[in-house]
Structure formats: C-alpha cells, structure tokens
Design an enzyme around this catalytic site. Sequence first.
Site, PDB file in Angstrom:
ATOM      1  N   HIS A   1      -3.454   0.645  -3.569  1.00 59.81           N
ATOM      2  CA  HIS A   1      -4.226   1.353  -2.552  1.00 59.81           C
ATOM      3  C   HIS A   1      -4.944   0.360  -1.636  1.00 59.81           C
ATOM      4  O   HIS A   1      -5.101  -0.812  -1.975  1.00 59.81           O
ATOM      5  CB  HIS A   1      -5.256   2.251  -3.235  1.00 59.81           C
ATOM      6  CG  HIS A   1      -4.668   3.103  -4.308  1.00 59.81           C
ATOM      7  ND1 HIS A   1      -4.156   4.352  -4.061  1.00 59.81           N
ATOM      8  CD2 HIS A   1      -4.476   2.871  -5.636  1.00 59.81           C
ATOM      9  CE1 HIS A   1      -3.687   4.864  -5.196  1.00 59.81           C
ATOM     10  NE2 HIS A   1      -3.866   3.988  -6.160  1.00 59.81           N
TER      11      HIS A   1
ATOM     12  N   ASN B   1      -4.177  10.939   4.404  1.00 60.35           N
ATOM     13  CA  ASN B   1      -4.127   9.866   5.406  1.00 60.35           C
ATOM     14  C   ASN B   1      -4.000  10.456   6.803  1.00 60.35           C
ATOM     15  O   ASN B   1      -4.716  10.051   7.727  1.00 60.35           O
ATOM     16  CB  ASN B   1      -2.947   8.927   5.167  1.00 60.35           C
ATOM     17  CG  ASN B   1      -3.067   8.121   3.907  1.00 60.35           C
ATOM     18  OD1 ASN B   1      -2.160   8.120   3.089  1.00 60.35           O
ATOM     19  ND2 ASN B   1      -4.166   7.415   3.722  1.00 60.35           N
TER      20      ASN B   1
ATOM     21  N   GLN C   1      -9.385   9.574   0.120  1.00 62.77           N
ATOM     22  CA  GLN C   1      -8.630   9.929  -1.085  1.00 62.77           C
ATOM     23  C   GLN C   1      -9.282   9.405  -2.351  1.00 62.77           C
ATOM     24  O   GLN C   1      -9.441  10.131  -3.317  1.00 62.77           O
ATOM     25  CB  GLN C   1      -7.200   9.385  -1.007  1.00 62.77           C
ATOM     26  CG  GLN C   1      -6.399  10.070   0.050  1.00 62.77           C
ATOM     27  CD  GLN C   1      -5.032   9.486   0.203  1.00 62.77           C
ATOM     28  OE1 GLN C   1      -4.090  10.018  -0.364  1.00 62.77           O
ATOM     29  NE2 GLN C   1      -4.908   8.407   0.947  1.00 62.77           N
TER      30      GLN C   1
ATOM     31  N   GLU D   1      -7.249   3.207  -7.139  1.00 64.50           N
ATOM     32  CA  GLU D   1      -8.072   3.103  -5.922  1.00 64.50           C
ATOM     33  C   GLU D   1      -9.552   3.054  -6.290  1.00 64.50           C
ATOM     34  O   GLU D   1      -9.961   3.492  -7.371  1.00 64.50           O
ATOM     35  CB  GLU D   1      -7.790   4.302  -4.997  1.00 64.50           C
ATOM     36  CG  GLU D   1      -8.612   4.350  -3.723  1.00 64.50           C
ATOM     37  CD  GLU D   1      -8.443   3.162  -2.790  1.00 64.50           C
ATOM     38  OE1 GLU D   1      -8.853   2.042  -3.180  1.00 64.50           O
ATOM     39  OE2 GLU D   1      -7.942   3.336  -1.677  1.00 64.50           O
TER      40      GLU D   1
ATOM     41  N   ARG E   1       0.871  -1.179   0.000  1.00 67.85           N
ATOM     42  CA  ARG E   1       0.000   0.000   0.000  1.00 67.85           C
ATOM     43  C   ARG E   1       0.907   1.228   0.000  1.00 67.85           C
ATOM     44  O   ARG E   1       1.904   1.282   0.726  1.00 67.85           O
ATOM     45  CB  ARG E   1      -0.907   0.034   1.229  1.00 67.85           C
ATOM     46  CG  ARG E   1      -1.826   1.255   1.194  1.00 67.85           C
ATOM     47  CD  ARG E   1      -2.752   1.317   2.369  1.00 67.85           C
ATOM     48  NE  ARG E   1      -3.544   2.541   2.294  1.00 67.85           N
ATOM     49  CZ  ARG E   1      -4.203   3.054   3.309  1.00 67.85           C
ATOM     50  NH1 ARG E   1      -4.205   2.431   4.478  1.00 67.85           N
ATOM     51  NH2 ARG E   1      -4.873   4.178   3.165  1.00 67.85           N
ATOM     52  N   HIS E   2       0.559   2.200  -0.813  1.00 70.24           N
ATOM     53  CA  HIS E   2       1.347   3.432  -0.886  1.00 70.24           C
ATOM     54  C   HIS E   2       1.618   3.991   0.509  1.00 70.24           C
ATOM     55  O   HIS E   2       0.857   3.776   1.453  1.00 70.24           O
ATOM     56  CB  HIS E   2       0.651   4.486  -1.750  1.00 70.24           C
ATOM     57  CG  HIS E   2      -0.654   4.954  -1.165  1.00 70.24           C
ATOM     58  ND1 HIS E   2      -0.736   5.888  -0.158  1.00 70.24           N
ATOM     59  CD2 HIS E   2      -1.920   4.589  -1.443  1.00 70.24           C
ATOM     60  CE1 HIS E   2      -1.996   6.090   0.157  1.00 70.24           C
ATOM     61  NE2 HIS E   2      -2.752   5.306  -0.611  1.00 70.24           N
TER      62      HIS E   2
ATOM     63  N   ARG F   1       0.750   8.976  -5.555  1.00 69.44           N
ATOM     64  CA  ARG F   1       1.193   8.398  -4.287  1.00 69.44           C
ATOM     65  C   ARG F   1       1.718   6.976  -4.457  1.00 69.44           C
ATOM     66  O   ARG F   1       2.639   6.556  -3.755  1.00 69.44           O
ATOM     67  CB  ARG F   1       0.083   8.469  -3.240  1.00 69.44           C
ATOM     68  CG  ARG F   1      -1.224   7.799  -3.604  1.00 69.44           C
ATOM     69  CD  ARG F   1      -2.317   8.217  -2.603  1.00 69.44           C
ATOM     70  NE  ARG F   1      -3.605   7.604  -2.822  1.00 69.44           N
ATOM     71  CZ  ARG F   1      -4.575   8.124  -3.570  1.00 69.44           C
ATOM     72  NH1 ARG F   1      -4.396   9.269  -4.207  1.00 69.44           N
ATOM     73  NH2 ARG F   1      -5.731   7.493  -3.674  1.00 69.44           N
TER      74      ARG F   1
END
Length: 177
Positions: free
Chosen positions: A142, A14, A20, A80, A7-8, A57
């Site tokens: 994501h 966040n 997001q 995402e 995951r980024h 990201r």
Amino acid sequence: MKLVMVRHAKTDYNDNGLVQGMTDIPLNKEGIMQASRLKEKLKDIKFDLCFSSPLKRTLKTAKIIVGDDFPIITDELLIERNMGTYEGGSFKEYQKHDFWDRNKNYNINGVEPVRDIMKRTKVFLDYLKEKYPDKTILLVSHAATIRALHFNIVGYDDDTYFYSFKPENGEAYEYNI
C-alpha cells in the site's frame, strides 16, 4: 537483493478520494486492467518470491502479476497504515493533518504514528535482507507502507519530507539493496 515494490492497483475508494487504510476493499475493473498492464511491464523480471499484504486489493494485484508461478506469502507487517477514524472518509479531510511528520508523530483519531509504521517496515526489510540477500523479490503493498519502506531503504532524518514520495496505484518501484 533486488526488490520490486508495487502499490496495489485501483479500487473504488481510490477513484472516489476515500481513505482505505486497513479497510479490505477489492480492486475495481480499472484496477484489474491496471494490474494486467503491470504484469506485462514486469514480464522480463524473474522473481524468486512474492510477498503481499493480506488485504484483498494487494493479493489480487499480486495474483494477477505472478499467476500460478509460485505462492504469494502474506505478512501483516505489509498491511496499510491504520487510518483510524478517517477510514472510509475523505482523503482531503485526512490530509489536513501532517501525519507524516516524524517530529509530531501524530496518532490523532487512531491513526498509526509515523514512527510505528517506519519501525514495522524496517523489521520486515531487515528480515528480507537477512533471509533472501541474493533473491529478486516482488512485494505488493500500500502507499503508506511502500513510502515507509522506501525511506527505510534510501534513508531519512528529522528533516525528511516523507510525503515527497507518492507511490501510485499499479506502479512498480525497483531497488537494489
């Protein structure tokens, strides 16, 4: 195939508890440090390929991890989940609805239905299994996308509580498929 899903790393959204979704938010300073630490953790794995969502990201996280070792392949199937009108809003507000209930399969306010994200991630996973069965692959994406991939790998049914798997920012999850 060995698949390492990441995951980024962190973004300002966040840190501020904001949704997001498909909004293209860059990593923040903490996220850049987080991705650098993850690179160190993964240094002993020899990746053959790297796939990433096309959002900033994820691309930055992938670039920090693989450097200039090989190109990063972007794929829209790894983007995402579309969070509809909740994007940019409070994550707590979004969580008031159970968007991960396959039986309800909500698409309230433009949120991508759970069956749709499960289907698109299965298409991507099937592609990897067919094209790269003997490779070690880094995949940067994501939370929702990794969650869907995870359950497409381990299996699920109508009673599966999808939100039981919560990928964390800057963390890696390994699978032998």
